[in-house]
Design a protein around this motif. Structure first.
Motif, PDB file in Angstrom:
ATOM      1  N   UNK A 123      -7.736 -26.773  -2.387  1.00  0.00           N
ATOM      2  CA  UNK A 123      -7.202 -28.080  -2.014  1.00  0.00           C
ATOM      3  C   UNK A 123      -7.971 -29.213  -2.696  1.00  0.00           C
ATOM      4  N   UNK A 124      -9.291 -29.060  -2.795  1.00  0.00           N
ATOM      5  CA  UNK A 124     -10.090 -30.088  -3.464  1.00  0.00           C
ATOM      6  C   UNK A 124      -9.862 -30.086  -4.974  1.00  0.00           C
ATOM      7  N   UNK A 125      -9.498 -28.935  -5.527  1.00  0.00           N
ATOM      8  CA  UNK A 125      -9.265 -28.854  -6.965  1.00  0.00           C
ATOM      9  C   UNK A 125      -8.085 -29.725  -7.386  1.00  0.00           C
ATOM     10  N   UNK A 126      -7.123 -29.922  -6.498  1.00  0.00           N
ATOM     11  CA  UNK A 126      -5.956 -30.734  -6.841  1.00  0.00           C
ATOM     12  C   UNK A 126      -6.323 -32.197  -7.101  1.00  0.00           C
ATOM     13  N   UNK A 127      -6.990 -32.901  -6.158  1.00  0.00           N
ATOM     14  CA  UNK A 127      -7.348 -34.302  -6.463  1.00  0.00           C
ATOM     15  C   UNK A 127      -8.402 -34.420  -7.557  1.00  0.00           C
ATOM     16  N   UNK A 128      -9.366 -33.481  -7.585  1.00  0.00           N
ATOM     17  CA  UNK A 128     -10.385 -33.530  -8.639  1.00  0.00           C
ATOM     18  C   UNK A 128      -9.742 -33.324 -10.003  1.00  0.00           C
ATOM     19  N   UNK A 129      -8.822 -32.355 -10.078  1.00  0.00           N
ATOM     20  CA  UNK A 129      -8.124 -32.117 -11.340  1.00  0.00           C
ATOM     21  C   UNK A 129      -7.275 -33.309 -11.750  1.00  0.00           C
ATOM     22  N   UNK A 130      -6.630 -33.955 -10.774  1.00  0.00           N
ATOM     23  CA  UNK A 130      -5.822 -35.136 -11.080  1.00  0.00           C
ATOM     24  C   UNK A 130      -6.686 -36.262 -11.634  1.00  0.00           C
ATOM     25  N   UNK A 131      -7.859 -36.453 -11.023  1.00  0.00           N
ATOM     26  CA  UNK A 131      -8.770 -37.493 -11.507  1.00  0.00           C
ATOM     27  C   UNK A 131      -9.247 -37.165 -12.926  1.00  0.00           C
ATOM     28  N   UNK A 132      -9.586 -35.907 -13.171  1.00  0.00           N
ATOM     29  CA  UNK A 132     -10.047 -35.497 -14.495  1.00  0.00           C
ATOM     30  C   UNK A 132      -8.976 -35.731 -15.546  1.00  0.00           C
TER      31      UNK A 132
END
Length: 201
Positions: free
Chosen positions: A99-108
């Motif tokens: 779940x955290x990978x989704x917003x972190x990936x979006x920011x990246x």
């Protein structure tokens, strides 16, 4: 009048809702079936979501988002069906990580890959026949892609860099994905020339 008929064992026949519920429980009695179902639902949901809500993203981003959504469905399902508290906690940690990978990936992606953070160049697609489209290629000089990113004529689109094919003809790369178009069909919109554009890496 109420149906007081009985089944083979002398018991009232099960209602349709009960029969459907029993069939579903039997279907998902196997952990492998539950996992497969979670993955399929995740892939379908992720695929539909990213194509509807983010159609301008590159293909590799769409594929990665779909996989992450499917993984989230799978980890949540495993956490819900784990038979011990330790396993539930273990799968919940994995679900949280996905779940955290989704917003972190979006920011990246937004910081390092998003075209809005790069200098772009608008071009007009030449032509007046509204039924005609300019088809994309996967690289300079390649044949048109099946599907790809077709551009109707008479519209303006953003490009980011240029490249040349084996014969020296100039092609332009669109900001969304690896889509290339011959510069001969494009006209700069604004105070710049094609020669001002950077070469694609």
């Amino acid at each position: 009048m109420a149906d007081d008929s009985t089944g083979d064992a002398g018991n009232p026949p099960a209602s349709r809702a009960v029969r459907v519920t029993t069939a579903v429980r039997n279907l998902f009695a196997s952990p492998a079936r539950r996992d497969a179902t979670a993955i399929i639902i995740g892939l379908i949901s992720g695929g539909v979501g990213v194509f509807v809500g983010a159609a301008e993203l590159p293909i590799w981003v769409l594929a990665l988002l779909t996989v992450l959504v499917a993984a989230l469905f799978l980890t949540v399902e495993r956490a819900a069906t784990a038979d011990t508290a330790d396993k539930k906690v273990w799968w919940l940690w994995w679900a949280l990580a996905v779940a955290l990978a989704l917003p972190v990936g979006s920011w990246t992606y937004h910081v390092f890959f998003d075209s809005e953070n790069r200098l772009t160049y608008p071009f007009f697609v030449e032509g007046y026949d509204q039924a005609r489209i300019l088809r994309s290629s996967g690289r300079p000089g390649a044949d048109p892609q099946i599907g790809g990113y077709p551009m109707p004529v008479g519209e303006t689109y953003d490009f980011e860099c240029l490249g040349k094919d084996s014969e020296g003809a100039v092609w332009l790369k669109a900001v969304a994905g690896n889509y290339w178009y011959p510069s001969a069909d494009l006209s700069p919109v604004g105070d710049f020339a094609i020669s001002d554009m950077p070469t694609c890496d």
